[in-house]
Design a protein around this motif. Structure first.
Motif, PDB file in Angstrom:
ATOM      1  N   THR A   1       0.849  -1.192   0.000  1.00  9.29           N
ATOM      2  CA  THR A   1       0.000   0.000   0.000  1.00  9.29           C
ATOM      3  C   THR A   1       0.886   1.244   0.000  1.00  9.29           C
ATOM      4  O   THR A   1       1.896   1.291   0.705  1.00  9.29           O
ATOM      5  N   LEU A   2       0.490   2.229  -0.770  1.00  8.73           N
ATOM      6  CA  LEU A   2       1.242   3.478  -0.847  1.00  8.73           C
ATOM      7  C   LEU A   2       0.317   4.621  -0.417  1.00  8.73           C
ATOM      8  O   LEU A   2      -0.750   4.822  -0.991  1.00  8.73           O
ATOM      9  N   LEU A   3       0.748   5.349   0.613  1.00  5.14           N
ATOM     10  CA  LEU A   3      -0.013   6.484   1.129  1.00  5.14           C
ATOM     11  C   LEU A   3       0.763   7.770   0.848  1.00  5.14           C
ATOM     12  O   LEU A   3       1.972   7.826   1.082  1.00  5.14           O
ATOM     13  N   VAL A   4       0.059   8.783   0.386  1.00  9.46           N
ATOM     14  CA  VAL A   4       0.699  10.059   0.056  1.00  9.46           C
ATOM     15  C   VAL A   4       0.041  11.167   0.874  1.00  9.46           C
ATOM     16  O   VAL A   4      -1.178  11.346   0.821  1.00  9.46           O
ATOM     17  N   TYR A   5       0.866  11.886   1.632  1.00  7.00           N
ATOM     18  CA  TYR A   5       0.378  12.954   2.515  1.00  7.00           C
ATOM     19  C   TYR A   5       1.020  14.289   2.156  1.00  7.00           C
ATOM     20  O   TYR A   5       2.134  14.342   1.642  1.00  7.00           O
ATOM     21  N   LYS A   6       0.326  15.352   2.523  1.00  4.72           N
ATOM     22  CA  LYS A   6       0.883  16.697   2.440  1.00  4.72           C
ATOM     23  C   LYS A   6       0.145  17.584   3.427  1.00  4.72           C
ATOM     24  O   LYS A   6      -1.087  17.596   3.436  1.00  4.72           O
ATOM     25  N   GLY A   7       0.907  18.300   4.245  1.00  2.00           N
ATOM     26  CA  GLY A   7       0.277  19.124   5.267  1.00  2.00           C
ATOM     27  C   GLY A   7      -0.537  18.328   6.247  1.00  2.00           C
ATOM     28  O   GLY A   7      -1.526  18.820   6.805  1.00  2.00           O
TER      29      GLY A   7
END
Length: 228
Positions: free
Chosen positions: A170-176
Motif C-alpha cells: 500500500t502506498l499512502l501520500v500525505y501533504k500538510g
C-alpha cells in the motif's frame, strides 16, 4: 529590467580574464558593474558626462567582443542554478527512511512541513511486489530529494488489522498532514516486473511528484548542453 542588466554586468566583470584586460577596459567594466555611483550636488556636469560616456563605451564594449556569446551562456546557466536553488527551499532527504513504529509513522506525517510531500510504503516481507516497490522508492528518493519517502512494516504500524496481506503493498501520500492518495495493492498497477521509472510515471499521472531535480550545471563549456 535594470536588476537583470546590472547582474549581467557584474557577472561579466567577474568572468573576465583580468590579466588580459587593458586598464581602460577594466575601468569601464568596473563602472558598468557599479551603476549606483553617487555624485555630489555640485557635480552635475561630471554626472551627465559620466552617464553619456558609459552609454557609448558600454555599447562598444558589448558589440566588439565575440566572446560575449560564451559569457552569456555561462550567465544563463548561473541564473538557472540560482533560480533552482530559490525554488528548492525546504529540507532535503534523498533516501528511503525506515519507520520503526506507529509513533514514528504519525510524526513523519504530522510534524513535517506543510509544503513537503510524504510518501509512505506499507509493506511486509515476503509479499509480492513489496521488495520491488522498496527498490523503486529508494531510486526515486535520490531523484526527488524534496519528497520524504518512508517505508514501514504493516505489523509495526499498530494498525496491522487495517493492512492485511491482501492490500499490500500500500502506498499512502500525505501533504500538510492530510491524506492525498491511498493506493492499495499498488503492484497490481504494474507488470509482474516493474522498476522505478514505472512507479515514477504512475505517481506523475496523479500529480504527486514535483519537478525532477535539475542536474548540477557545469562551468559553461560549449560542449555542454545549453540551457534555453
Amino acid at each position: 529590467p535594470k536588476g537583470v542588466i546590472n547582474d549581467w554586468r557584474k557577472f561579466k566583470l567577474e568572468s573576465e580574464d583580468r590579466d588580459s584586460l587593458s586598464l581602460s577596459k577594466k575601468e569601464i567594466l568596473r563602472q558598468m558593474s557599479s551603476p549606483h555611483r553617487s555624485f555630489s550636488k555640485d557635480d552635475k556636469d561630471t554626472r551627465e558626462r559620466f552617464c553619456r560616456k558609459m552609454s557609448m563605451q558600454e555599447y562598444e564594449l558589448i558589440h566588439d567582443e565575440q566572446e560575449d556569446e560564451s559569457c552569456l551562456q555561462q550567465y544563463r546557466k548561473r541564473c538557472m542554478q540560482d533560480m533552482h536553488q530559490r525554488l528548492s527551499f525546504g529540507p532535503k532527504y534523498g533516501y528511503l527512511c525506515e519507520l520503526q513504529n506507529g509513533e514514528q509513522f504519525l510524526e513523519a506525517i504530522e510534524k513535517e512541513r506543510k509544503t513537503t510531500t510524504v510518501i509512505v510504503h506499507i509493506y511486509e516481507d515476503g509479499i509480492k511486489g513489496c521488495d520491488a516497490l522498496n527498490n523503486s522508492l529508494t531510486c526515486l528518493a535520490a531523484e526527488y530529494a524534496t519528497v520524504k519517502f518512508c517505508k514501514i512494516k504493516a505489523s509495526d504500524t499498530g494498525a496491522g488489522d487495517r493492512f492485511s496481506n491482501e492490500v499490500l503493498p500500500t502506498l499512502l501520500v500525505y501533504k500538510g498532514g492530510e491524506l492525498l492518495s491511498n493506493f492499495i495493492s499498488i503492484s497490481e498497477q504494474f507488470n509482474e516486473e516493474f522498476f522505478a521509472v514505472d512507479v515514477e510515471s504512475f505517481l506523475n499521472e496523479y500529480g504527486l511528484l514535483p519537478e525532477r531535480e535539475l542536474p548540477l550545471l557545469g562551468n559553461g563549456n560549449t560542449d555542454e548542453q545549453d540551457v534555453e
